[in-house]
Design an enzyme around this catalytic site. Structure first.
Site, mmCIF file in Angstrom:
data_model
loop_
_atom_site.group_PDB
_atom_site.id
_atom_site.type_symbol
_atom_site.label_atom_id
_atom_site.label_comp_id
_atom_site.label_asym_id
_atom_site.label_seq_id
_atom_site.Cartn_x
_atom_site.Cartn_y
_atom_site.Cartn_z
ATOM 1 N N LYS A 23 -8.991 -1.349 5.812
ATOM 2 C CA LYS A 23 -9.175 -2.018 4.271
ATOM 3 C C LYS A 23 -8.303 -2.961 4.021
ATOM 4 C CE LYS A 23 -9.498 2.360 3.310
ATOM 5 N NZ LYS A 23 -9.494 3.853 3.113
ATOM 6 N N ASP A 26 -15.373 2.346 7.960
ATOM 7 C CA ASP A 26 -14.406 3.266 7.485
ATOM 8 C C ASP A 26 -14.820 4.444 6.267
ATOM 9 O OD1 ASP A 26 -11.796 4.436 7.348
ATOM 10 O OD2 ASP A 26 -11.822 3.709 5.037
ATOM 11 N N SER A 48 -7.815 3.900 9.327
ATOM 12 C CA SER A 48 -8.615 3.717 7.883
ATOM 13 C C SER A 48 -8.059 2.931 6.921
ATOM 14 C CB SER A 48 -8.842 5.148 7.681
ATOM 15 O OG SER A 48 -9.295 5.352 6.343
ATOM 16 N N ARG A 57 -15.029 12.384 8.823
ATOM 17 C CA ARG A 57 -13.897 13.016 8.925
ATOM 18 C C ARG A 57 -13.610 14.290 8.008
ATOM 19 N NH1 ARG A 57 -10.114 8.491 8.379
ATOM 20 N NH2 ARG A 57 -8.489 10.241 8.823
ATOM 21 N N HIS A 72 0.944 -1.019 0.062
ATOM 22 C CA HIS A 72 -0.214 0.071 -0.073
ATOM 23 C C HIS A 72 0.734 1.234 0.038
ATOM 24 C CE1 HIS A 72 -3.552 2.709 0.754
ATOM 25 N NE2 HIS A 72 -2.495 3.235 1.592
HETATM 26 N N1 URA Z 1 -6.504 7.251 3.193
HETATM 27 C C1 URA Z 1 -7.182 6.640 3.861
HETATM 28 O O1 URA Z 1 -7.590 5.435 3.258
HETATM 29 N N2 URA Z 1 -7.809 7.128 4.663
HETATM 30 C C2 URA Z 1 -7.283 8.076 5.357
HETATM 31 O O2 URA Z 1 -8.051 8.571 6.624
HETATM 32 C C3 URA Z 1 -6.400 8.891 4.669
HETATM 33 C C4 URA Z 1 -6.163 8.499 3.469
#
Ligand code: URA
Length: 428
Positions: free
Chosen positions: A193, A167, A189, A174, A88
């Protein structure tokens, strides 16, 4: 499943606001009750602001992440014969590394399940790039994904809405309450995932610098360390590299142009920074997966290119078809002699976006052929009047605004410059 009357949201907000520690059961309840609509947006935004100021301890954060994962499906790759490993990136301009990396690591024997997204803002989305390839499709069923992982070893496809739905809801909240920029909440977050994707190992590419989400080394280190801790607490073998994102990566930012550059890397060429980062991340991924292979040698052998072609074909694409060409290309020339000392990644990302490579809001179309090519990398000599940027678009009325974004983006100095290292730090 928690009972909705188990805890009182106001008490929990007060506890965190005053610097207290949230009990594990309270976290499970809060995330579930928010996802189900029993805790209101007003209450969750107050909690997000309390966390923004007070933070979360390691045990609170791991529980928070696990609770977000538990609101959705978790993929299961345990039937595969290959070890799974994913990567990632926190996002940067010209970051096309996933494209050569996934087939390279697969060609070395791993299974790489890359569930990716579409771009929003100045960094492009991996799926938008691949959709420039005629016929390629991003949506796969779980069964198709498993079969492709076993046969080809690499899949890059759209993440379904079923992964960590908490999320999705919390991120949207947010976004409108100025609570995105919180290391624990960004970490939870991203990691919710990635862990829900079911990979056994994960390598994080945490960008740092002017073109990155995290501008300083300290911020990037805090994010990397927190994400590695969450991964380990969830039983995922996790390592992070902190990598430079002051100048954009490679020589292209956009969709089809980044695919073309990735194919150059797979063919044994391509810009040295893209090659260096691809090999460094591949080496980390292979070590995490317990595979003893030399990615540089596998890249040179052409096996990664074979895997790329198989991966594209398996998703309906034609890897040999010409990529879309832009209807208009305009060249910006250098206005001084010297050496390219700096290139502002944000400005390049903004220019590519303005040319049509990115979208302003979710669901907007993107242009497959739009983007920016820069003709010199950091340290390269430049001469007055030589091409510095090529701007590609199907809609020429966009060019002026892209030119404005690039005004002052390139710094040409009189003294030779040595480009800095790409990989700055490793956190495990
Ligand atoms: N990318 C994400 O998936 N979540 C965040 O909070 C910030 C960047």
């Amino acid at each position: 499943m928690s009972n909705v009357a188990d805890f009182d949201a106001v008490e929990l907000i007060r506890l965190k606001r005053d610097g207290g520690h949230l009990p594990a059961a309270a976290i499970d309840w809060l995330i579930n009750a928010y996802t189900a609509g029993h805790v209101t947006d007003e209450q969750m935004s107050a909690m997000a602001m309390a966390i923004f100021f007070r933070g979360l301890e390691r045990d609170e954060l791991s529980r928070w992440t696990a609770a977000m994962i538990a609101t959705g499906e978790r993929m299961d790759f345990s039937s595969l014969t290959r070890p799974t490993v994913d990567k990632h990136s926190t996002g940067g301009v010209g970051d096309k590394i996933t494209l050569p990396l996934a087939p390279l690591v697969a060609a070395c024997g791993a299974a790489v399940p890359q569930l990716s997204g579409r771009g929003l803002g100045h960094t492009g989305g991996t799926l938008d790039k691949l959709e420039a390839i005629p016929g390629w499709r991003a949506s796969l069923s779980n069964a198709e994904m498993l079969a492709q992982l076993e046969e080809v070893g690499a899949v890059i496809c759209a993440a379904g809405a079923g992964l960590a739905p908490a999320d999705k809801k919390l991120y949207a909240l947010r976004d409108v309450t100025a609570t995105i920029e919180s290391v624990p909440m960004i970490s939870a977050s991203i990691m919710s995932k990635k862990i829900a994707e079911g990979t056994a190992s994960l390598v994080l590419d945490v960008k740092t610098g002017a073109g990155a989400f995290m501008k300083t080394r300290e911020q990037s280190r805090a994010l990397a360390t927190t994400m590695v801790e969450i991964g380990k607490d969830a039983g995922v073998n996790t390592v992070a590299l902190i990598t430079a994102m002051d100048a954009p990566l490679g020589r292209t930012a956009g969709n089809g142009v980044e695919v073309a550059e990735s194919v150059e890397v797979l063919a044994g060429g391509g810009p040295s920074d893209v090659v260096e980062l691809t090999i460094a991340l591949a080496q980390e991924m292979l070590t995490c997966a317990g595979i003893d292979a030399d990615p540089a040698q596998v890249l040179a052998s052409g096996k990664a290119m074979d895997t790329w072609k198989a991966m594209i074909r398996a998703q309906g694409g034609d890897p040999d078809a010409p990529l879309p060409t832009p209807k208009h290309t305009e060249v910006v020339t250098a206005d001084a002699d010297g050496y390219l000392a700096d290139l502002d990644a944000m400005a390049v990302g903004l220019a590519a976006w303005r040319l049509g490579a990115g979208r302003a809001k979710q669901g907007d179309p993107v242009q497959a052929a739009a983007g920016v090519t820069w003709h010199a990398g950091i340290g390269d000599p430049v001469r007055t009047g030589q091409p510095l940027f090529s701007l590609h678009t199907d809609t020429p009325e966009r060019i002026e605004r892209a030119r404005q974004a690039l005004a002052g983006a390139a710094t040409i100095g009189s003294a030779p410059v040595t480009p800095g290292p790409i990989v700055l730090e490793r956190i495990s």
